[in-house]
Structure formats: structure tokens, C-alpha cells
Design a protein around this motif. Structure first.
Motif, PDB file in Angstrom:
ATOM      1  N   LEU A 120    -173.068  26.975  30.252  1.00  0.00           N
ATOM      2  CA  LEU A 120    -173.774  27.413  29.063  1.00  0.00           C
ATOM      3  C   LEU A 120    -173.436  28.877  28.767  1.00  0.00           C
ATOM      4  O   LEU A 120    -173.260  29.678  29.688  1.00  0.00           O
ATOM      5  CB  LEU A 120    -175.290  27.283  29.267  1.00  0.00           C
ATOM      6  CG  LEU A 120    -175.842  25.868  29.366  1.00  0.00           C
ATOM      7  CD1 LEU A 120    -177.350  25.917  29.566  1.00  0.00           C
ATOM      8  CD2 LEU A 120    -175.518  25.062  28.122  1.00  0.00           C
ATOM      9  N   PRO A 121    -173.325  29.214  27.489  1.00  0.00           N
ATOM     10  CA  PRO A 121    -173.139  30.623  27.144  1.00  0.00           C
ATOM     11  C   PRO A 121    -174.316  31.440  27.678  1.00  0.00           C
ATOM     12  O   PRO A 121    -175.443  30.937  27.782  1.00  0.00           O
ATOM     13  CB  PRO A 121    -173.133  30.608  25.605  1.00  0.00           C
ATOM     14  CG  PRO A 121    -172.795  29.200  25.236  1.00  0.00           C
ATOM     15  CD  PRO A 121    -173.382  28.345  26.309  1.00  0.00           C
ATOM     16  N   ARG A 122    -174.063  32.681  28.034  1.00  0.00           N
ATOM     17  CA  ARG A 122    -175.115  33.528  28.581  1.00  0.00           C
ATOM     18  C   ARG A 122    -175.308  34.734  27.673  1.00  0.00           C
ATOM     19  O   ARG A 122    -174.733  35.800  27.901  1.00  0.00           O
ATOM     20  CB  ARG A 122    -174.763  33.957  30.009  1.00  0.00           C
ATOM     21  CG  ARG A 122    -174.575  32.758  30.942  1.00  0.00           C
ATOM     22  CD  ARG A 122    -174.227  33.192  32.350  1.00  0.00           C
ATOM     23  NE  ARG A 122    -175.344  33.852  33.003  1.00  0.00           N
ATOM     24  CZ  ARG A 122    -175.289  34.342  34.247  1.00  0.00           C
ATOM     25  NH1 ARG A 122    -174.161  34.248  34.942  1.00  0.00           N
ATOM     26  NH2 ARG A 122    -176.337  34.927  34.780  1.00  0.00           N
ATOM     27  N   PRO A 123    -176.113  34.563  26.627  1.00  0.00           N
ATOM     28  CA  PRO A 123    -176.308  35.654  25.667  1.00  0.00           C
ATOM     29  C   PRO A 123    -177.279  36.704  26.210  1.00  0.00           C
ATOM     30  O   PRO A 123    -177.993  36.482  27.189  1.00  0.00           O
ATOM     31  CB  PRO A 123    -176.918  34.931  24.462  1.00  0.00           C
ATOM     32  CG  PRO A 123    -177.693  33.796  25.086  1.00  0.00           C
ATOM     33  CD  PRO A 123    -176.880  33.359  26.267  1.00  0.00           C
ATOM     34  N   LEU A 124    -177.300  37.836  25.533  1.00  0.00           N
ATOM     35  CA  LEU A 124    -178.280  38.871  25.821  1.00  0.00           C
ATOM     36  C   LEU A 124    -179.510  38.638  24.960  1.00  0.00           C
ATOM     37  O   LEU A 124    -179.433  38.037  23.887  1.00  0.00           O
ATOM     38  CB  LEU A 124    -177.703  40.250  25.497  1.00  0.00           C
ATOM     39  CG  LEU A 124    -176.445  40.684  26.252  1.00  0.00           C
ATOM     40  CD1 LEU A 124    -175.932  41.999  25.688  1.00  0.00           C
ATOM     41  CD2 LEU A 124    -176.728  40.820  27.725  1.00  0.00           C
ATOM     42  N   ALA A 125    -180.640  39.135  25.431  1.00  0.00           N
ATOM     43  CA  ALA A 125    -181.827  39.139  24.586  1.00  0.00           C
ATOM     44  C   ALA A 125    -181.578  40.084  23.412  1.00  0.00           C
ATOM     45  O   ALA A 125    -180.735  40.992  23.503  1.00  0.00           O
ATOM     46  CB  ALA A 125    -183.034  39.594  25.386  1.00  0.00           C
ATOM     47  N   GLU A 126    -182.294  39.878  22.311  1.00  0.00           N
ATOM     48  CA  GLU A 126    -182.066  40.706  21.126  1.00  0.00           C
ATOM     49  C   GLU A 126    -182.232  42.191  21.437  1.00  0.00           C
ATOM     50  O   GLU A 126    -181.422  43.021  21.034  1.00  0.00           O
ATOM     51  CB  GLU A 126    -183.028  40.283  20.012  1.00  0.00           C
ATOM     52  CG  GLU A 126    -182.726  38.895  19.445  1.00  0.00           C
ATOM     53  CD  GLU A 126    -183.645  38.538  18.302  1.00  0.00           C
ATOM     54  OE1 GLU A 126    -183.976  39.447  17.498  1.00  0.00           O
ATOM     55  OE2 GLU A 126    -184.055  37.371  18.203  1.00  0.00           O
ATOM     56  N   GLU A 127    -183.288  42.523  22.161  1.00  0.00           N
ATOM     57  CA  GLU A 127    -183.533  43.922  22.496  1.00  0.00           C
ATOM     58  C   GLU A 127    -182.410  44.480  23.361  1.00  0.00           C
ATOM     59  O   GLU A 127    -181.955  45.615  23.158  1.00  0.00           O
ATOM     60  CB  GLU A 127    -184.874  44.067  23.212  1.00  0.00           C
ATOM     61  CG  GLU A 127    -185.239  45.513  23.530  1.00  0.00           C
ATOM     62  CD  GLU A 127    -186.595  45.648  24.208  1.00  0.00           C
ATOM     63  OE1 GLU A 127    -186.931  46.772  24.620  1.00  0.00           O
ATOM     64  OE2 GLU A 127    -187.313  44.626  24.336  1.00  0.00           O
ATOM     65  N   ALA A 128    -181.939  43.678  24.329  1.00  0.00           N
ATOM     66  CA  ALA A 128    -180.870  44.127  25.215  1.00  0.00           C
ATOM     67  C   ALA A 128    -179.576  44.360  24.434  1.00  0.00           C
ATOM     68  O   ALA A 128    -178.834  45.323  24.698  1.00  0.00           O
ATOM     69  CB  ALA A 128    -180.638  43.114  26.328  1.00  0.00           C
ATOM     70  N   ALA A 129    -179.288  43.494  23.469  1.00  0.00           N
ATOM     71  CA  ALA A 129    -178.074  43.661  22.658  1.00  0.00           C
ATOM     72  C   ALA A 129    -178.130  44.967  21.878  1.00  0.00           C
ATOM     73  O   ALA A 129    -177.142  45.710  21.803  1.00  0.00           O
ATOM     74  CB  ALA A 129    -177.911  42.474  21.707  1.00  0.00           C
ATOM     75  N   ARG A 130    -179.285  45.266  21.307  1.00  0.00           N
ATOM     76  CA  ARG A 130    -179.431  46.523  20.563  1.00  0.00           C
ATOM     77  C   ARG A 130    -179.319  47.726  21.491  1.00  0.00           C
ATOM     78  O   ARG A 130    -178.726  48.745  21.138  1.00  0.00           O
ATOM     79  CB  ARG A 130    -180.776  46.532  19.830  1.00  0.00           C
ATOM     80  CG  ARG A 130    -180.839  45.560  18.642  1.00  0.00           C
ATOM     81  CD  ARG A 130    -182.051  45.862  17.773  1.00  0.00           C
ATOM     82  NE  ARG A 130    -183.291  45.614  18.485  1.00  0.00           N
ATOM     83  CZ  ARG A 130    -183.956  44.462  18.467  1.00  0.00           C
ATOM     84  NH1 ARG A 130    -183.467  43.444  17.759  1.00  0.00           N
ATOM     85  NH2 ARG A 130    -185.083  44.306  19.124  1.00  0.00           N
ATOM     86  N   GLU A 131    -179.887  47.598  22.706  1.00  0.00           N
ATOM     87  CA  GLU A 131    -179.837  48.705  23.667  1.00  0.00           C
ATOM     88  C   GLU A 131    -178.400  48.990  24.103  1.00  0.00           C
ATOM     89  O   GLU A 131    -178.014  50.147  24.275  1.00  0.00           O
ATOM     90  CB  GLU A 131    -180.698  48.377  24.886  1.00  0.00           C
ATOM     91  CG  GLU A 131    -182.200  48.451  24.619  1.00  0.00           C
ATOM     92  CD  GLU A 131    -183.009  48.061  25.850  1.00  0.00           C
ATOM     93  OE1 GLU A 131    -182.426  47.508  26.805  1.00  0.00           O
ATOM     94  OE2 GLU A 131    -184.232  48.308  25.846  1.00  0.00           O
ATOM     95  N   PRO A 252    -168.471  41.903  26.775  1.00  0.00           N
ATOM     96  CA  PRO A 252    -168.210  41.890  25.331  1.00  0.00           C
ATOM     97  C   PRO A 252    -168.362  40.497  24.717  1.00  0.00           C
ATOM     98  O   PRO A 252    -168.899  40.354  23.619  1.00  0.00           O
ATOM     99  CB  PRO A 252    -166.757  42.398  25.249  1.00  0.00           C
ATOM    100  CG  PRO A 252    -166.619  43.300  26.427  1.00  0.00           C
ATOM    101  CD  PRO A 252    -167.417  42.639  27.513  1.00  0.00           C
ATOM    102  N   HIS A 253    -167.901  39.463  25.433  1.00  0.00           N
ATOM    103  CA  HIS A 253    -168.002  38.110  24.879  1.00  0.00           C
ATOM    104  C   HIS A 253    -169.461  37.660  24.791  1.00  0.00           C
ATOM    105  O   HIS A 253    -169.805  36.822  23.948  1.00  0.00           O
ATOM    106  CB  HIS A 253    -167.201  37.130  25.723  1.00  0.00           C
ATOM    107  CG  HIS A 253    -166.812  35.877  24.985  1.00  0.00           C
ATOM    108  ND1 HIS A 253    -165.995  35.885  23.866  1.00  0.00           N
ATOM    109  CD2 HIS A 253    -167.143  34.578  25.183  1.00  0.00           C
ATOM    110  CE1 HIS A 253    -165.840  34.655  23.418  1.00  0.00           C
ATOM    111  NE2 HIS A 253    -166.536  33.841  24.191  1.00  0.00           N
ATOM    112  N   ALA A 254    -170.319  38.207  25.660  1.00  0.00           N
ATOM    113  CA  ALA A 254    -171.741  37.854  25.601  1.00  0.00           C
ATOM    114  C   ALA A 254    -172.362  38.306  24.285  1.00  0.00           C
ATOM    115  O   ALA A 254    -173.338  37.709  23.817  1.00  0.00           O
ATOM    116  CB  ALA A 254    -172.486  38.474  26.779  1.00  0.00           C
ATOM    117  N   LEU A 255    -171.806  39.343  23.673  1.00  0.00           N
ATOM    118  CA  LEU A 255    -172.325  39.783  22.377  1.00  0.00           C
ATOM    119  C   LEU A 255    -172.036  38.740  21.304  1.00  0.00           C
ATOM    120  O   LEU A 255    -172.846  38.517  20.406  1.00  0.00           O
ATOM    121  CB  LEU A 255    -171.703  41.130  21.996  1.00  0.00           C
ATOM    122  CG  LEU A 255    -172.130  42.316  22.864  1.00  0.00           C
ATOM    123  CD1 LEU A 255    -171.321  43.558  22.511  1.00  0.00           C
ATOM    124  CD2 LEU A 255    -173.627  42.595  22.707  1.00  0.00           C
TER     125      LEU A 255
END
Length: 307
Positions: A120-131, A252-255
Motif C-alpha cells: 500500500l502507498p504510505r502517504p503523509l498526514a496532511e499536517e506532516a506534508a505541510r510541515e 519525495p514519492h510519499a508526497l
């Protein structure tokens, strides 16, 4: 292993690869993988028979031949995912070769690929992506490099670009339009939105970039003015996740994964997300529905702990 093939079969293999490249738009990486998989299969067939494999032999391939090859590949440590990919290449070649030679490769096409669990893709939480993006823009590196890294990350997260697609942008692409025309895998084009925040981030980087902004020059530059190496973006992400205490999956790909997952969570349509990401198959995009389900279950379990 290609030495174990007849000249006619080597020519057929090269013709198929050329057609995959020209008509189906397969990337060079895909072509190399196909070539390796096919040569391994055909080389195995030659060793299995004790004589060079030729076109006539391919017409006589039976189910037991395929099973022997798959057992051999598993024996040398090939995992289910890689074996499924190799089998897909073999089937593609036989489908093409059968049409050319006028026979039905029924035995080959009937073989089932080994089952495997898709990661499964492993995305960041929205807050973590912004941080992450904010952190990249405030590093102690040269101001233009910090702005560059933040701009790249903003494009990955804000437009769902692959790192190769972001770094493939040229000077002529700036200032970024509201909609970007991206040439993705296999040379396939798609349109993706460039959000105001992404356009602003790129403008801020260009204002600080010390190198000439020629139309054919890479948009994102390395410290010496050449094209930015994707490894440098990955290294910047590594440093950011260390400072922020994020897991190793924050790449980077997690973004890009985060772009798709957060869009889906906000009610985005799967077909639209498929087009934005440039996925050839909807099944690839559907992995994000599983991610969203996992996230919902985690929220549920946190809100309703078991007694």
C-alpha cells in the motif's frame, strides 16, 4: 542467455521490443525489464531442451514448460511480485509472436500469475506534508536552494507529480500556468493543475536562483547550475524527516501518494485521480482506497478502544 537463442528468435525479440517502445510508448526502463525477463525465459527454455531455442520451439511451448520455468525462477530467489512481472512480459511477447506466426499461444496465456500482496502507498498526514514543505524552505542551506527544495516538494504534493516529472520541467515552463502539460511514463501526456501555492513557490525559487533561466535549461538546478539530481531531493527529505521525527517512509514519492490520498479523502473521483496521476490502469489508483480505509479504521480504533 541470448547466445542460446537462434538468430531468428533474437530478431523477433528485438522486433517486439521495438514495437513496444514505438507503439505502446513503453519507457526505456520498462523495455530493459521486458528484455531481461524474456531473455531469461528463452534462455531457460534453451537450457531445458539442451539446444538453442527457435521460433518452431515457441509454437510447442506447453504448460509444463511454463511451470518448470516458474519453479526455476522461484528457486533462484525471485519473489511473487517479480515473477508476476516476468510472466506478464512473457505473455505479451507470445501474444505478439502468435499473431505474427499464426498460432494460438493458449498454454502461455492460460498460466496464472502468482498471488502477492500489493504494497500500500504510505502517504503523509496532511499536517506532516505541510510541515515538510515548510521545513525544506527554512533550512540553513543557501536561500535559493532552500526555496528550490520547497518548490519541488510543493509540486509533488500539490500536483501529484513524479520526481522525474518535476525535475523534467524546463525554463520555458515558467512562470507555471494554471494547468501543466506533463509528459509522464511511456511518453504519455496528461494535464495537471498547478495550484497558486505551487506557482508562488516556483516563482520564489526563480527569483533567488543565481543561474540564467534559458528556455531549454532545466527549471530546477543543482548547486553548480546543472540539472537537479533527484538524489539531492531525497537527501533533503531525509534531513527534513529527521528534524521533524517522521518515519523513513516520508520520501519525495510519499508526497505524490499524499496528494492522491488526501484528494480521495476530500471526495475526489477515482477516475479523475487516475488521470491526474497518469496511471495506465485504474487498479493502480484503487490502492488509495485501501489506504483511506486503513486510515479510517485507525481513527475508529483510536476513538473506540477495546476494553
Amino acid at each position: 542467455m541470448s547466445l542460446a537463442l537462434s538468430p531468428a528468435l533474437r530478431d523477433a525479440l528485438e522486433a517486439w521490443l521495438a514495437e513496444e517502445r514505438a507503439l505502446d510508448g513503453a519507457s526505456e526502463a520498462t523495455i530493459r525489464a521486458y528484455a531481461t525477463d524474456l531473455r531469461r525465459f528463452l534462455g531457460f527454455l534453451a537450457e531445458y531442451d539442451g539446444e538453442p531455442a527457435g521460433p518452431a520451439r515457441l509454437k510447442r511451448v506447453e504448460l509444463r514448460d511454463l511451470r518448470a520455468w516458474m519453479a526455476h525462477e522461484r528457486g533462484r530467489g525471485l519473489g511473487p511480485r517479480s515473477l508476476a512481472r516476468a510472466l506478464s512480459a512473457v505473455k505479451g511477447f507470445f501474444r505478439w509472436f502468435g499473431k505474427r506466426e499464426g498460432f494460438e499461444p493458449t498454454a502461455v496465456l492460460s498460466v496464472r500469475a502468482p498471488k502477492f500482496t500489493r504494497k500500500l502507498p504510505r502517504p503523509l498526514a496532511e499536517e506532516a506534508a505541510r510541515e515538510v514543505i515548510a521545513d525544506l524552505g527554512t533550512t540553513p542551506a543557501a536561500p535559493w536552494i532552500a526555496a528550490r527544495d520547497a518548490a519541488v516538494a510543493t509540486l509533488l504534493y500539490g500536483s501529484g507529480l513524479r520526481i522525474s516529472e518535476a525535475l523534467g520541467l524546463k525554463g520555458r515552463d515558467a512562470p507555471l500556468p494554471e494547468v501543466l502539460r506533463i509528459r509522464g511514463k511511456g511518453g504519455k501526456e496528461r494535464l495537471v493543475p498547478a495550484l497558486p501555492v505551487a506557482r508562488q513557490a516556483v516563482d520564489a525559487y526563480l527569483d533567488l536562483c543565481p543561474f540564467e533561466k534559458g528556455p531549454d535549461a532545466p527549471l530546477f538546478r543543482g548547486a553548480r547550475g546543472g540539472a537537479l539530481n533527484p538524489r539531492l531531493v531525497a537527501r533533503a527529505m531525509e534531513d527534513a524527516r529527521t528534524r521533524l521525527g517522521l518515519p523513513a517512509s516520508a520520501t519525495p514519492h510519499a508526497l505524490r501518494h499524499s496528494f492522491a490520498t488526501h484528494l480521495l479523502a476530500a471526495g475526489g473521483d477515482l477516475r479523475t485521480i487516475q488521470e491526474l496521476l497518469g496511471h495506465a490502469s485504474l487498479s493502480t489508483t484503487q490502492a488509495y482506497t485501501a489506504v483511506d480505509t486503513v486510515r479510517l479504521m485507525e481513527i475508529y480504533e483510536a476513538a473506540h478502544p477495546k476494553a
